[in-house]
Design a protein around this motif. Sequence first.
Motif, PDB file in Angstrom:
ATOM      1  N   ASP A 259      53.801 -46.999  31.020  1.00 34.10           N
ATOM      2  CA  ASP A 259      53.612 -47.759  32.249  1.00 34.10           C
ATOM      3  C   ASP A 259      54.840 -48.625  32.539  1.00 34.10           C
ATOM      4  N   LEU A 262      57.662 -46.328  33.811  1.00 31.65           N
ATOM      5  CA  LEU A 262      57.477 -45.892  35.194  1.00 31.65           C
ATOM      6  C   LEU A 262      57.898 -46.979  36.184  1.00 31.65           C
ATOM      7  N   PHE A 364      58.870 -37.789  34.246  1.00 35.05           N
ATOM      8  CA  PHE A 364      57.801 -38.777  34.413  1.00 35.05           C
ATOM      9  C   PHE A 364      57.770 -39.369  35.822  1.00 35.05           C
ATOM     10  N   ARG A 365      58.880 -39.288  36.538  1.00 30.54           N
ATOM     11  CA  ARG A 365      58.865 -39.744  37.930  1.00 30.54           C
ATOM     12  C   ARG A 365      58.061 -38.785  38.796  1.00 30.54           C
ATOM     13  N   ARG A 366      58.227 -37.497  38.566  1.00 26.25           N
ATOM     14  CA  ARG A 366      57.637 -36.513  39.462  1.00 26.25           C
ATOM     15  C   ARG A 366      56.249 -36.021  39.045  1.00 26.25           C
ATOM     16  N   VAL A 367      55.958 -36.057  37.770  1.00 28.04           N
ATOM     17  CA  VAL A 367      54.702 -35.472  37.290  1.00 28.04           C
ATOM     18  C   VAL A 367      53.686 -36.569  37.011  1.00 28.04           C
ATOM     19  N   LYS A 368      52.488 -36.410  37.564  1.00 27.59           N
ATOM     20  CA  LYS A 368      51.398 -37.323  37.251  1.00 27.59           C
ATOM     21  C   LYS A 368      50.584 -36.697  36.119  1.00 27.59           C
ATOM     22  N   SER A 370      47.802 -36.309  33.221  1.00 30.02           N
ATOM     23  CA  SER A 370      46.408 -36.668  33.006  1.00 30.02           C
ATOM     24  C   SER A 370      46.148 -36.949  31.530  1.00 30.02           C
ATOM     25  N   ILE A 395      47.889 -32.022  34.135  1.00 34.17           N
ATOM     26  CA  ILE A 395      48.596 -32.813  35.136  1.00 34.17           C
ATOM     27  C   ILE A 395      47.745 -32.859  36.419  1.00 34.17           C
ATOM     28  N   GLU A 396      47.984 -33.909  37.197  1.00 36.17           N
ATOM     29  CA  GLU A 396      47.187 -34.116  38.406  1.00 36.17           C
ATOM     30  C   GLU A 396      47.992 -33.954  39.682  1.00 36.17           C
ATOM     31  N   THR A 399      55.180 -35.030  42.586  1.00 37.44           N
ATOM     32  CA  THR A 399      55.799 -35.673  43.734  1.00 37.44           C
ATOM     33  C   THR A 399      57.122 -34.999  44.036  1.00 37.44           C
TER      34      THR A 399
END
Length: 400
Positions: A259, A262, A364-368, A370, A395-396, A399
């Motif tokens: 966190d 990010l 980590f910027r582009r992938v959310k 899970s 992954i959810e 971006t």
Amino acid sequence: MTTGTLITQITDYANRADPYPLYAELRKQPVRRQDDGTYVVSTYYEVRSVANDPRLSNDTRNRPPGYARTADADDTGLPPSFIFTDPPVHDRLRETITRPFGPPHSPRFLDGLRGELAQVVTELLDAFEGKDQVDIVEDFAYPLPVTAICKVLGVPREDEPNFHGWADALASSLDPQVGEEGKEKGQQARQDLGAYLSDLIETKRRHPGPGILSALAPDMTPADLEATAVLLLVAGHETTVNAITNTTLTLLRHPDILDRFLKDPDLAVPLIEEVLRYEPPVQFVPWTTALADIDVAGTTIPKGSPVWLMLAAANRDPQRFEDPDRFDPDRKDNEHLGMYTGIHYCFGAPLARIELHLAVPELFRRVKFSRLLEDPPPYRANAVLRGPRHLPVAIEGLTA
């Protein structure tokens, strides 16, 4: 518990996911003799001292009869690559190879690869679109470094897929516990790669192009250049795959630090260095030999003895690092051994760091993310170059 038992457990695949309690046990005696006469050095200051001692040889031809040698020393008709040589041969070869690779002769070479490698990262992540789960190894960490090393060498893009299989087989053959089948696969891969590189080197001699093979062709024998290219593939590919994957796994296991990362991308530099300490891609160096008696922490390592330097154990030595089993990107004075030390310090470290700093923040910027789908994930068989064989994650979304 004897050293032989500890080393057997450390190299046992059953303990690949978490060898660190075994390293802690090993550190209780900084230098231990195994039943076969091998000496194991596991504490930070002792590993660093021995690794920088000119009486320690990296040349596997100095190993006593009956001891395993590396795939680099197989009967291929090639000389050993520079990592498996000692001064003055090592110094001559390394200096020659450094000229087209980096400062002071070619300060812009690696930096000039950033744009192409960033584009590869973008393309790999674009392929995540529409998926609800991916394998970080197969879909991301594995393809990037082989592309990087091929660009460094000057390998045509259409030939890159062949390098994946060769790199895997060669890296597996470096494991000191590898069986006959693994040795044979490594030998075959080296022969196939050698044949390819021999043709490519001759082409580069006649028609120079991008990459260091063209730059080095006038200054090195074909055999030395071929041996160097094989080394760069193994060292430049497998270790970086593991570093990217270990960083991803470590961050997903530490959501509080993730966190922070990010919200603060500048955390990338200390974070990646801490991963190299906490989960180093090279766990130990098992191919060195004492050229003379070496006194270490009250123990004499006799001349001719094989020596294992346990880098991962040293990186968690409480005599050097406070609370060493804690992942802490705020750690000060983090002079880890994740890239080794001394004259054999990782030649490709600048390239590896470029890849890590391009890949990890963008991932980590582009992938959310899970969740991890397997924890611990399945690991590679190799105890030396330790890293997950697969890292499946849910992954959810993705971006732009």
